[in-house]
Design a protein around this motif. Structure first.
Motif, PDB file in Angstrom:
ATOM      1  N   VAL A  53       3.864 -10.256  -5.837  1.00  0.00           N
ATOM      2  CA  VAL A  53       3.675  -8.873  -6.255  1.00  0.00           C
ATOM      3  C   VAL A  53       2.175  -8.652  -6.357  1.00  0.00           C
ATOM      4  O   VAL A  53       1.512  -9.223  -7.229  1.00  0.00           O
ATOM      5  CB  VAL A  53       4.361  -8.592  -7.608  1.00  0.00           C
ATOM      6  CG1 VAL A  53       4.038  -7.178  -8.070  1.00  0.00           C
ATOM      7  CG2 VAL A  53       5.874  -8.775  -7.484  1.00  0.00           C
ATOM      8  N   ALA A  54       1.629  -7.872  -5.434  1.00  0.00           N
ATOM      9  CA  ALA A  54       0.180  -7.697  -5.342  1.00  0.00           C
ATOM     10  C   ALA A  54      -0.194  -6.234  -5.519  1.00  0.00           C
ATOM     11  O   ALA A  54       0.529  -5.337  -5.082  1.00  0.00           O
ATOM     12  CB  ALA A  54      -0.323  -8.200  -3.985  1.00  0.00           C
ATOM     13  N   SER A  73      -8.877  -6.601  -5.723  1.00  0.00           N
ATOM     14  CA  SER A  73     -10.072  -5.869  -6.158  1.00  0.00           C
ATOM     15  C   SER A  73     -10.209  -4.565  -5.384  1.00  0.00           C
ATOM     16  O   SER A  73     -10.744  -3.575  -5.888  1.00  0.00           O
ATOM     17  CB  SER A  73     -11.330  -6.727  -5.962  1.00  0.00           C
ATOM     18  OG  SER A  73     -11.437  -7.143  -4.614  1.00  0.00           O
ATOM     19  N   ARG A  74      -9.705  -4.560  -4.157  1.00  0.00           N
ATOM     20  CA  ARG A  74      -9.688  -3.348  -3.345  1.00  0.00           C
ATOM     21  C   ARG A  74      -8.737  -3.575  -2.180  1.00  0.00           C
ATOM     22  O   ARG A  74      -8.344  -4.695  -1.889  1.00  0.00           O
ATOM     23  CB  ARG A  74     -11.081  -3.005  -2.821  1.00  0.00           C
ATOM     24  CG  ARG A  74     -11.701  -4.099  -1.976  1.00  0.00           C
ATOM     25  CD  ARG A  74     -13.079  -3.735  -1.490  1.00  0.00           C
ATOM     26  NE  ARG A  74     -13.658  -4.778  -0.671  1.00  0.00           N
ATOM     27  CZ  ARG A  74     -14.457  -4.567   0.346  1.00  0.00           C
ATOM     28  NH1 ARG A  74     -14.782  -3.335   0.674  1.00  0.00           N
ATOM     29  NH2 ARG A  74     -14.952  -5.566   1.049  1.00  0.00           N
ATOM     30  N   VAL A  75      -8.366  -2.481  -1.540  1.00  0.00           N
ATOM     31  CA  VAL A  75      -7.513  -2.546  -0.360  1.00  0.00           C
ATOM     32  C   VAL A  75      -8.279  -1.923   0.789  1.00  0.00           C
ATOM     33  O   VAL A  75      -8.694  -0.765   0.729  1.00  0.00           O
ATOM     34  CB  VAL A  75      -6.179  -1.798  -0.583  1.00  0.00           C
ATOM     35  CG1 VAL A  75      -5.345  -1.809   0.695  1.00  0.00           C
ATOM     36  CG2 VAL A  75      -5.404  -2.435  -1.725  1.00  0.00           C
ATOM     37  N   THR A  76      -8.502  -2.720   1.836  1.00  0.00           N
ATOM     38  CA  THR A  76      -9.284  -2.233   2.969  1.00  0.00           C
ATOM     39  C   THR A  76      -8.357  -1.913   4.131  1.00  0.00           C
ATOM     40  O   THR A  76      -7.371  -2.613   4.380  1.00  0.00           O
ATOM     41  CB  THR A  76     -10.303  -3.291   3.414  1.00  0.00           C
ATOM     42  OG1 THR A  76      -9.604  -4.496   3.744  1.00  0.00           O
ATOM     43  CG2 THR A  76     -11.297  -3.582   2.311  1.00  0.00           C
ATOM     44  N   GLY A  77      -8.691  -0.853   4.846  1.00  0.00           N
ATOM     45  CA  GLY A  77      -7.899  -0.481   6.005  1.00  0.00           C
ATOM     46  C   GLY A  77      -6.573   0.147   5.631  1.00  0.00           C
ATOM     47  O   GLY A  77      -6.262   0.375   4.466  1.00  0.00           O
ATOM     48  N   ARG A  78      -5.750   0.410   6.633  1.00  0.00           N
ATOM     49  CA  ARG A  78      -4.479   1.087   6.419  1.00  0.00           C
ATOM     50  C   ARG A  78      -3.353   0.118   6.085  1.00  0.00           C
ATOM     51  O   ARG A  78      -2.303   0.527   5.598  1.00  0.00           O
ATOM     52  CB  ARG A  78      -4.109   1.888   7.682  1.00  0.00           C
ATOM     53  CG  ARG A  78      -5.096   2.995   8.016  1.00  0.00           C
ATOM     54  CD  ARG A  78      -4.701   3.712   9.294  1.00  0.00           C
ATOM     55  NE  ARG A  78      -3.391   4.325   9.189  1.00  0.00           N
ATOM     56  CZ  ARG A  78      -3.172   5.530   8.683  1.00  0.00           C
ATOM     57  NH1 ARG A  78      -4.196   6.241   8.225  1.00  0.00           N
ATOM     58  NH2 ARG A  78      -1.961   6.038   8.633  1.00  0.00           N
ATOM     59  N   ASN A  79      -3.558  -1.173   6.343  1.00  0.00           N
ATOM     60  CA  ASN A  79      -2.506  -2.154   6.086  1.00  0.00           C
ATOM     61  C   ASN A  79      -2.873  -3.002   4.874  1.00  0.00           C
ATOM     62  O   ASN A  79      -3.776  -3.834   4.951  1.00  0.00           O
ATOM     63  CB  ASN A  79      -2.321  -3.047   7.311  1.00  0.00           C
ATOM     64  CG  ASN A  79      -1.189  -4.044   7.127  1.00  0.00           C
ATOM     65  OD1 ASN A  79      -0.486  -4.031   6.112  1.00  0.00           O
ATOM     66  ND2 ASN A  79      -1.010  -4.922   8.096  1.00  0.00           N
ATOM     67  N   TYR A 117       4.013  -4.605  -2.641  1.00  0.00           N
ATOM     68  CA  TYR A 117       2.678  -4.045  -2.864  1.00  0.00           C
ATOM     69  C   TYR A 117       2.763  -2.868  -3.828  1.00  0.00           C
ATOM     70  O   TYR A 117       3.591  -1.960  -3.653  1.00  0.00           O
ATOM     71  CB  TYR A 117       2.078  -3.589  -1.532  1.00  0.00           C
ATOM     72  CG  TYR A 117       0.823  -2.757  -1.691  1.00  0.00           C
ATOM     73  CD1 TYR A 117      -0.350  -3.314  -2.183  1.00  0.00           C
ATOM     74  CD2 TYR A 117       0.823  -1.409  -1.343  1.00  0.00           C
ATOM     75  CE1 TYR A 117      -1.486  -2.550  -2.339  1.00  0.00           C
ATOM     76  CE2 TYR A 117      -0.310  -0.627  -1.481  1.00  0.00           C
ATOM     77  CZ  TYR A 117      -1.471  -1.200  -1.982  1.00  0.00           C
ATOM     78  OH  TYR A 117      -2.597  -0.433  -2.137  1.00  0.00           O
ATOM     79  N   LEU A 118       1.932  -2.895  -4.844  1.00  0.00           N
ATOM     80  CA  LEU A 118       1.821  -1.791  -5.797  1.00  0.00           C
ATOM     81  C   LEU A 118       0.433  -1.178  -5.643  1.00  0.00           C
ATOM     82  O   LEU A 118      -0.579  -1.874  -5.780  1.00  0.00           O
ATOM     83  CB  LEU A 118       2.007  -2.305  -7.233  1.00  0.00           C
ATOM     84  CG  LEU A 118       3.320  -3.041  -7.517  1.00  0.00           C
ATOM     85  CD1 LEU A 118       3.324  -3.582  -8.939  1.00  0.00           C
ATOM     86  CD2 LEU A 118       4.518  -2.137  -7.283  1.00  0.00           C
ATOM     87  N   GLY A 119       0.384   0.107  -5.341  1.00  0.00           N
ATOM     88  CA  GLY A 119      -0.911   0.725  -5.055  1.00  0.00           C
ATOM     89  C   GLY A 119      -1.096   2.066  -5.724  1.00  0.00           C
ATOM     90  O   GLY A 119      -0.250   2.540  -6.493  1.00  0.00           O
ATOM     91  N   LEU A 120      -2.225   2.669  -5.419  1.00  0.00           N
ATOM     92  CA  LEU A 120      -2.583   3.995  -5.914  1.00  0.00           C
ATOM     93  C   LEU A 120      -2.973   4.864  -4.719  1.00  0.00           C
ATOM     94  O   LEU A 120      -3.741   4.436  -3.859  1.00  0.00           O
ATOM     95  CB  LEU A 120      -3.761   3.926  -6.894  1.00  0.00           C
ATOM     96  CG  LEU A 120      -3.541   3.162  -8.205  1.00  0.00           C
ATOM     97  CD1 LEU A 120      -4.863   2.935  -8.919  1.00  0.00           C
ATOM     98  CD2 LEU A 120      -2.581   3.926  -9.112  1.00  0.00           C
TER      99      LEU A 120
END
Length: 206
Positions: A19-20, A154-160, A176-179
């Motif tokens: 779980v990221a 720490s961050r998510v880069t790109g679309r994937n 994946y848990l995101g904003l």
């Protein structure tokens, strides 16, 4: 229930789940619900690098879960670890011993490693840490233990998002848990990026 539907019925018993997500996306809360859901059938073990037993009890209570689950003698054993103080294989040996020492009528069949990032701060080199993690996860499979690992990004880069997640080769399931920004508001979203033997739609759901 919504996540169970996305997974085609839920996590697979004995599998490895990652779980990221970014900070504040409820990774630890999702892990708590995973252990609480098994209370009646399977006991659990929680490996924590940041919170002690009392803090975990408050977190459980704050999400409407029974805080007594993580109390002494509760359905969830707690292994508190100070990051970087001991080799990874020693930590995992402690976890394995607790699992094997569980009473026959209350086997530990669910485990959470809350903050796999913290393993990178140990006194060993990267190769030794990687081998220790691989050995531990193989051991959990052999024991029939379902293992959930949380990973803070720490961050998510790109679309994937997958390109920003580590340890992916070890996981059967990746959640994946995101904003995302929706109409000038930040909304939390969830996506199943990988689910071996089941659906992995990759779509973001609020």
């Amino acid at each position: 229930e919504g996540l169970d539907a996305m997974l085609g019925g839920g996590y697979t018993a004995g599998s490895i789940i990652m779980v990221a997500g970014l900070s504040g996306t409820f990774k630890t809360s999702l892990a708590a619900r995973f252990l609480a859901a098994g209370e009646e059938r399977e006991h659990g073990l929680w490996i924590t690098f940041q919170e002690d037993r009392a803090a975990l009890a408050r977190r459980f209570a704050g999400h409407g879960l029974t805080p007594g689950l993580v109390a002494e003698g509760g359905a969830v054993d707690v292994l508190e670890v100070v990051p970087g103080r001991q080799p990874v294989e020693k930590l995992f040996n402690q976890a394995r011993q607790r699992i094997q020492a569980a009473p026959e009528g209350h086997p530990i069949r669910r485990i959470v490693v809350d903050g796999i990032n913290e393993l990178a701060t140990g006194p060993q080199g990267e190769i030794e840490r990687e081998e220790a993690v691989r050995w531990f996860l193989r051991s959990m499979r052999a024991l029939g233990v379902t293992t959930l690992l949380t990973q803070q990004l720490s961050r998510v880069t790109g679309r994937n998002p997958m390109t920003s997640i580590g340890w992916v080769e070890h996981a059967d399931t990746i959640v994946y848990l995101g904003l995302v920004e929706i109409e000038s508001r930040l909304e939390r979203v969830i996506s199943v990026l990988k689910h071996r033997g089941g659906p992995a739609l990759g779509a973001l759901r609020a």
